[in-house]
Write an enzyme that holds these catalytic residues in place. Structure first.
Site, PDB file in Angstrom:
ATOM      1  N   LYS A 188     110.337  -9.039 -44.178  1.00 17.00           N
ATOM      2  CA  LYS A 188     110.603  -8.062 -43.053  1.00 17.00           C
ATOM      3  C   LYS A 188     109.793  -7.923 -41.990  1.00 17.00           C
ATOM      4  O   LYS A 188     110.234  -7.788 -41.007  1.00 17.00           O
ATOM      5  CB  LYS A 188     111.471  -6.933 -43.913  1.00 17.00           C
ATOM      6  CG  LYS A 188     110.419  -5.814 -44.440  1.00 17.00           C
ATOM      7  CD  LYS A 188     109.675  -5.405 -43.148  1.00 17.00           C
ATOM      8  CE  LYS A 188     108.312  -4.541 -44.810  1.00 17.00           C
ATOM      9  NZ  LYS A 188     107.966  -3.885 -43.752  1.00 17.00           N
ATOM     10  N   THR A 245     111.067  -1.632 -40.095  1.00 15.46           N
ATOM     11  CA  THR A 245     110.223  -2.143 -39.129  1.00 15.46           C
ATOM     12  C   THR A 245     110.476  -2.797 -37.926  1.00 15.46           C
ATOM     13  O   THR A 245     109.893  -3.451 -37.255  1.00 15.46           O
ATOM     14  CB  THR A 245     109.828  -3.364 -40.402  1.00 15.46           C
ATOM     15  OG1 THR A 245     109.571  -2.293 -42.116  1.00 15.46           O
ATOM     16  CG2 THR A 245     108.262  -3.776 -40.123  1.00 15.46           C
TER      17      THR A 245
END
Length: 329
Positions: A188, A245
């Site tokens: 991620k 994120t």
């Protein structure tokens, strides 16, 4: 478990020290920086990495690894690329069978190994666990609601740690899939750089949503190829962390991508940042690991190529959009 040792005095290590102290543990935080240790011990504040947030009186700090020798739980919170050297430093001092929770997110660039593999090679008798999920350090430190994945091969260990560090504002969900939890947390960060590039280039919310979705498909393929479970990365440690994120300028990795998308160089994007953007070092490692496993990761590959200076942003985006049409799944 009555005592906890935190290895790493950055923002995330300090936030997790808060978590443990709020749960009633006596916390010793180890940091390399004397200024961090002095600030915590004299002013109950990490003025270097987490300024303006008062810390719980149950947190004390040290630069001496031996001060963690007798703790009941260790949280390793140093950046992924420094984990091996840091654990090697602590290996002579920690209890052989101590539960050690890995809180760094990345793939070791030199070996293409996950953090649990690094732990096995440096502290083979430690009882491993992994903490991952959508969590900004400042929000966690201030006591805002947060839910995370806490994984261990021994589910009873995960449950024991979860019960001991949980609080009304910090909710761990347990799993026995450490690989899935690690893969989600590592990939991620790379995708967040890509999302930052999309936003910095002004490509719109549709492109942003498409990158998150197709990036999640890459994350899932790689996690499964490593031995993790698709169900795991569909949870907090994969999809949840990816959404956070890739959607906030608080993200160190997304901020790097934003700068690149606006035309700045990588060195300029990283200048002045005290905290580590893990995705910068993880991107080439993910690209190499995916190639080794025969997993298709075009978005991660493009991010790695941009970071390495192999291709400019616009040609990289054009190449992704020119890929042959295919079924979605």
């Amino acid at each position: 478990m009555r005592t906890a040792g935190i290895i790493g005095g950055g923002a995330w290590g300090t936030a997790l020290a808060q978590v443990c102290a709020r749960a009633g543990l006596a916390v010793t935080l180890w940091a390399r920086e004397p200024a961090v240790v002095d600030g915590i011990n004299t002013r109950l504040e990490n003025q270097v990495f987490l300024p303006g947030i008062p810390l719980d009186p149950g947190v004390t700090a040290t630069t001496d690894p031996t001060d963690l020798a007798d703790v009941d739980l260790v949280l390793a919170v140093t950046p992924a690329q420094f984990l091996r050297s840091t654990l090697t430093l602590f290996a002579p001092h920690l209890r052989a069978d101590v539960p050690l929770m890995l809180c760094a997110k990345g793939v070791e660039a030199t070996s293409l190994k996950l953090m649990t593999q690094v732990l096995t090679e440096t502290l083979p008798s430690a009882r491993a666990a992994v903490l991952s999920g959508p969590s900004f350090a400042g929000e966690v430190a201030r006591g805002l609601p947060t839910a995370v994945t806490l994984a261990a091969a021994d589910l009873r260990l995960a449950e024991t740690i979860a019960q001991r560090i949980a609080s009304p504002a910090f909710r761990p969900y347990v799993s026995d899939d450490m690989i899935g939890a690690e893969a989600g947390g590592a990939v991620k960060n790379v995708l967040a750089i890509g999302c930052g590039i999309v936003e910095g280039r002004g490509l719109g919310r549709s492109a942003h949503a498409a990158l998150i979705t197709r990036g999640f498909a890459e994350l899932t393929r790689l996690a499964v190829a490593l031995g993790g479970e698709a169900q795991t990365v569909a949870g907090l440690c994969g999809l949840g962390d990816l959404v956070l994120t890739c959607s906030s300028h608080q993200s160190r990795n997304m901020s790097v991508g934003l700068a690149l998308g606006r035309g700045e160089s990588l060195s300029a994007a990283l200048s002045g940042k005290r905290s580590v953007a893990e995705g910068v070092a993880t991107a080439p490692a993910v690209r190499a690991l995916a190639a080794k496993l025969g997993v298709e990761t075009p978005i991660c590959d493009a991010v790695a190529a941009i970071l390495a200076g192999e291709v400019a942003v616009d040609p990289a985006i054009a190449a992704l959009l020119a890929r042959p049409l295919r079924a979605e799944s």
